[in-house]
Design a protein around this motif. Structure first.
Motif, PDB file in Angstrom:
ATOM      1  N   LYS A 149       0.843  -1.185   0.000  1.00  0.00           N
ATOM      2  CA  LYS A 149       0.000   0.000   0.000  1.00  0.00           C
ATOM      3  C   LYS A 149       0.885   1.243   0.000  1.00  0.00           C
ATOM      4  N   PHE A 204      -6.796  -7.119   0.137  1.00  0.00           N
ATOM      5  CA  PHE A 204      -6.087  -6.084   0.887  1.00  0.00           C
ATOM      6  C   PHE A 204      -7.036  -5.295   1.797  1.00  0.00           C
ATOM      7  N   TYR A 234      -3.070   0.775  -3.857  1.00  0.00           N
ATOM      8  CA  TYR A 234      -2.056  -0.265  -4.046  1.00  0.00           C
ATOM      9  C   TYR A 234      -1.409  -0.187  -5.432  1.00  0.00           C
TER      10      TYR A 234
END
Length: 775
Positions: free
Chosen positions: A539, A583, A726
Motif C-alpha cells: 500500500k 487487501f 495499491y
C-alpha cells in the motif's frame, strides 16, 4: 457564490508574489526557467558553475512525485516510497536598476522541502531545516542592478530519512518572487488586526503594525490604515505621524469603528481588507493589504462551540499538504475544489495536519467559509516511529523562529479560530524539561496572538495522567486524538473543562458521542481526502479519506453527508467483491458484481430522510425507517441484473433518489471535464475523468484496461491517477490502469488562448474526446 467567482477571488491572493502586490511595492514572479539537477553537485552555488546540461523547468516543482515507486525508497512508509535525496536549482536573473535603485530588495520562497541552503551571487543567504514555511531573505547588499546576471542557487537536502510520517514532497514546491520596497517599509508579518468589541451596530477594529527605517537618514512617517468592507465601503483610522531615526523600528496601534459590520461566518464568509500605508515627503512610500474578518467565537464547558451567537457542532476534517498525482506543488484551484467538496459534504472546519499549509489554502478557507484549526508541529524534541530523522533534530534551535513566523502569517485570517501546539507529542510533559518545552511554546503563541484559544492534539492523555495532574488545565480547550469516551469522562470528572475531538475516526460510535453530548464541541475526521504515505507496502497511501485522492466520493463520505447535512439525500453502496478485497474491504457504488455466480447482494443505503424504500427492477423490496442512531439501512436481496433504486421519503413523500444499473460488456470510454473553460494561470487546473462504459452508458467497474490520455492544443497533462491505494504506476505519465472502471487526469493551459483537446483511448474500446476552452 459560484465556484468560478470564488476561485477568481482566491487567485487574486494566491502565490507569494500576490501577497504584497499593492503599489508602491514591486513584486516580480521568478517561477519560470530554473535549471534543476536531481543529485548533488560540488560547487553548484558558484556563479560560474556550468549548469547547461541541467533540466530546464518552472517552479513550483516537486521532484518526489516524478519518481517510480520503490519498496526500498529511503523515505519508506512515511514518505510514501517516493522522493528523497538532494536536488539543486539555479537561475540567472537580470534586474532593472532604473526601477529598483534605492529600494530594499528581498527574495521570497513560498516553500522549499527541506533543509534548504540559498545563495545569490555566491553569498549564502541562509539555511532552513523546516520545509513548510516561507523563506524571506534580504538580498539588497548582494544583488546586481547593472543588467548583468544575478545567479540564485538553491540546494534542498532530503537525504536524512525517514523524515516524515506522510508524503511531504521535495524541492521548491511553492512560488518564488522578488519584492522591492522603500527603505522605510512595513515589517513582514507585523500587521495584526483584531476586533475587541463587536455588536450588530458596530465593531471596534484595532490594527497593530511596525515599520523600520532602513535608510541612512531620519524620516518623518505617517501611518494610516483603510478598512474595506466586502462591498467596498471604506473606514479609515486616524493618521499617526512618527519620526524614525536610521535603524529604528516603530510600533503603531490604530483603531477605527466599522458600522453595521458584516460578520464572517461559515454561511456568509465576509472578508474585510486592511490596507496599511506609510507616507513620507508627501507621497505613499509603502502599502500592504491584509485580509481579516469580524466574528465572535467562544467555547463553553456545557454547550460546546459558539459562532456569532449560534451554538453549532464543529464538523471538521483533517488535511495533509499533498494532492495525489500533483504531489505537494498544489495549485490554488485544487484547494478550492477540495474545500468546496468538503463543505458540500457538511464539513464546516478544517484542521491542518500537521504542518503549515500553502498561502492559497488559507485564503481558500477564508473564502469558502470553513473554520481553520491551525497546527505547526508534529514533533518537538522526541522522535516518532517512521520519522526518526524529522524536525526533532532541529527543534531546540528553530522552534521559536518557526512558531513565530507561522503565527504571524496566519493570525489575521478570518477563518482561523484555534491553534494547536502539537500533534500526539511524545515529549514527556510530566517531566520538567518536557513541561518547559510546552510552556515556552504556549507563552510564545499567546504573546503573538492572545485573541484565540490554544489546544493540543494530545497523545493518550489518560494513560499519561494528564487529566489528573493538572496539565490539561493549561489548555483553553482540551483536545485528544481518538479516545472520545475518555475525553468525555474527563469532562464529567471536571465539568468546567471545554472539550473537542482533535482527530477522530469515521466510526459511527465516535460521531454519536459528539452528536448526543452538548459539551462535546465537535470533532475532526482523519481525513478529508486520501493522501500519500503513512502506509505499509504494497500500500502506498492512506485510505482514511472521505474522498479519494482525485476527489471522487467514497461511501464514508456519503455516510458523513447523511449525518452532517439536512438537504434530503440517499445513496446506495455494496461491499466490494473484487480482487482488491484481499487487501481491504471497501464499499463500491455499482450494481455489477465481479463474481458471475453472485446469488445475493447486500445493499447499504445512506440517507438523512425519515424513511428509505428500495426498488429492484421497479418492484419494492421493502421500506425501512432511517434509524435514529444514524445507522445505514441495509437490504439483503437476491441479485437480479437490472436496476436498483433507493428512494428517500419525508412525510411519506419522495424527496430524493439514487439509481444503480448493472453494466453489460464494456464497449467504450466516456471522458468528461469538470470545467469547460480555464484561464492561463499556474494556479488553475481542470480534472478530467475517463470511465469505461457499456452500450447503455453504464460504468463497467470490473475492467483492468490501460487507459491513455492524449492532450493536443495549448495544454499539458500534469498527472494521472486511479485512486487505487495499491497501484505503483507513475503519476507523471499519460496512462493508468483502470480501477473500478475509471482513471482521472489533471490538465493545465500552456497559452493565453485556444482550445485544449483531451482524448482517452484503450485497446478494444471506443475512444472519447473532450474539449476545454482557454478563456
Amino acid at each position: 457564490m459560484s465556484f468560478r467567482k470564488l476561485l477568481f477571488g482566491i487567485l487574486l491572493l494566491a502565490g507569494a508574489c500576490a501577497l504584497n502586490a499593492a503599489e508602491p511595492r514591486t513584486s516580480i514572479n521568478i517561477d519560470k526557467s530554473w535549471r534543476f539537477l536531481r543529485g548533488d553537485a560540488e560547487g553548484a552555488w558558484r556563479a560560474g558553475f556550468d549548469d547547461a546540461a541541467w533540466r530546464l523547468l518552472d517552479v513550483p516543482h516537486d521532484w518526489g512525485i516524478e519518481d517510480d515507486y520503490a519498496q526500498d525508497s529511503p523515505v519508506k512508509r512515511g514518505g510514501g516510497y517516493l522522493g528523497g535525496g538532494v536536488g539543486w536549482y539555479r537561475k540567472a536573473l537580470k534586474l532593472d536598476g532604473k526601477d529598483l535603485a534605492g529600494k530594499r530588495i528581498y527574495i521570497e520562497f513560498g516553500g522549499v522541502m527541506a533543509n534548504s541552503d540559498v545563495w545569490i551571487n555566491e553569498h549564502l543567504l541562509g539555511h532552513r531545516p523546516f520545509g513548510y514555511l516561507p523563506l524571506y531573505y534580504d538580498i539588497t547588499d548582494y544583488v546586481k542592478l547593472d543588467g548583468t546576471d544575478n545567479v540564485i542557487a538553491v540546494r534542498a537536502d532530503n537525504t536524512e530519512q525517514p523524515a516524515s510520517r506522510w508524503y511531504a514532497g521535495d524541492g521548491i514546491y511553492r512560488h518564488v518572487c522578488i519584492h522591492a520596497m522603500d527603505p522605510v517599509h512595513i515589517d513582514e508579518g507585523s500587521v495584526f488586526v483584531t476586533t475587541p468589541a463587536i455588536s450588530d451596530a458596530e465593531a471596534q477594529v484595532r490594527v497593530e503594525s511596525s515599520f523600520t527605517n532602513r535608510s541612512d537618514r531620519t524620516r518623518k512617517v505617517t501611518v494610516q490604515t483603510t478598512l474595506i468592507s466586502p462591498k467596498g465601503k471604506k473606514t479609515r483610522t486616524a493618521p499617526q505621524t512618527f519620526t524614525a531615526a536610521p535603524g529604528q523600528q516603530v510600533s503603531t496601534v490604530q483603531t477605527a469603528t466599522v458600522r453595521n459590520p458584516a460578520r464572517w461566518d461559515i454561511d456568509s464568509p465576509n472578508v474585510y481588507k486592511a490596507v496599511t500605508t506609510l507616507k513620507a515627503d508627501g507621497k505613499v512610500i509603502d502599502s500592504r493589504t491584509d485580509n481579516f474578518g469580524i466574528k465572535e467565537t467562544e467555547f463553553r464547558s456545557d454547550t460546546g462551540f459558539w459562532l456569532n451567537g449560534r451554538n453549532i457542532k464543529i464538523k471538521g476534517t483533517c488535511l495533509h499538504n499533498d494532492a495525489g498525482a500533483l504531489g505537494s506543488a498544489v495549485p490554488a484551484s485544487v484547494w478550492v475544489r477540495r474545500l468546496t467538496l468538503l463543505k458540500e459534504l457538511g464539513c464546516n472546519a478544517i484542521r491542518c495536519g500537521h504542518s503549515p499549509m500553502d498561502q492559497a489554502f488559507y485564503d481558500a478557507c477564508d473564502q469558502v467559509g470553513l473554520l481553520l484549526f491551525d497546527e505547526t508541529f508534529d514533533t518537538w524534541t522526541a522522535a516518532k516511529p517512521n520519522a526518526q530523522r524529522a524536525y526533532n533534530l532541529y527543534w531546540k534551535e528553530w522552534w521559536a523562529y518557526d512558531c513565530e513566523q507561522q503565527i504571524r502569517r496566519v493570525r489575521n485570517h478570518p477563518s482561523l479560530f484555534i491553534y494547536s501546539l502539537g500533534n500526539e507529542i511524545r515529549d514527556n510533559v510530566n517531566r520538567p524539561e518536557g513541561f518547559a518545552t510546552f510552556k515556552g511554546l504556549l507563552d510564545l503563541t499567546k504573546r503573538l496572538d492572545p485573541t484565540k484559544p490554544v489546544t493540543m492534539a494530545l497523545f493518550r492523555p489518560a494513560e499519561s495522567g494528564l487529566y489528573d495532574n493538572g496539565f490539561v488545565e493549561n489548555l483553553d480547550v482540551v483536545g485528544t486524538n481518538y479516545r472520545e469516551t475518555q475525553l468525555l469522562q474527563a469532562w464529567k470528572d471536571k465539568p468546567t473543562r471545554k472539550i473537542m475531538g482533535t482527530e477522530n475516526g469515521s466510526q459511527r460510535e465516535s460521531w454519536l458521542l459528539v452528536r448526543d453530548n452538548p459539551a462535546f464541541s465537535g470533532q475532526f475526521i482523519w481525513t478529508g481526502f486520501e493522501y500519500l504515505g503513512e502506509a505499509d507496502w504494497p500500500k502506498i497511501g492512506s485510505s482514511s479519506g472521505l474522498f479519494y485522492r482525485s476527489g471522487a466520493w467514497k461511501s464514508i463520505g456519503w455516510q458523513r453527508r447523511s449525518w452532517w447535512t439536512d438537504e434530503p439525500m440517499v445513496r446506495i453502496y455494496r461491499p466490494d467483491d473484487g480482487p482488491r478485497t484481499a487487501f481491504a474491504r471497501e464499499m463500491v457504488e455499482d450494481y455489477t458484481p465481479s463474481n458471475p455466480d453472485t446469488k445475493t447482494v447486500e445493499l447499504t443505503v445512506y440517507s438523512n430522510c425519515e424513511e428509505v424504500e428500495l426498488f429492484r427492477n421497479g418492484v419494492s423490496m421493502g421500506r425501512q425507517p432511517v434509524p435514529e442512531d444514524d445507522s445505514p439501512n441495509v437490504f439483503k436481496v437476491d441479485f437480479v441484473p437490472g436496476t436498483v433504486k433507493a428512494v428517500g421519503l419525508n412525510g411519506g413523500r419522495a424527496v430524493a433518489e439514487h439509481v444503480l444499473r448493472t453494466a453489460s460488456a464494456p464497449v467504450r470510454l466516456h471522458l468528461t471535464a469538470e470545467r469547460s473553460t480555464i484561464p492561463y494561470d499556474w494556479e488553475e487546473v481542470v480534472y478530467v475523468r475517463a470511465e469505461i462504459e457499456d452500450a447503455d452508458g453504464v460504468r463497467y467497474p470490473n475492467s483492468d484496461h490501460r487507459i491513455t490520455l492524449q492532450v493536443s492544443g495549448p495544454g499539458e497533462l500534469l498527472g494521472v491517477d486511479n485512486d487505487d491505494a495499491y497501484s505503483h504506476e507513475r503519476y507523471k505519465s499519460d496512462w493508468r490502469t483502470a480501477y473500478r472502471g475509471q482513471i482521472s487526469g489533471i490538465i493545465r493551459a500552456t497559452a493565453a488562448s485556444g482550445t485544449i483537446t483531451v482524448t482517452a483511448t484503450a485497446d478494444g474500446l471506443e475512444p472519447s474526446t473532450v474539449q476545454v476552452r482557454i478563456r
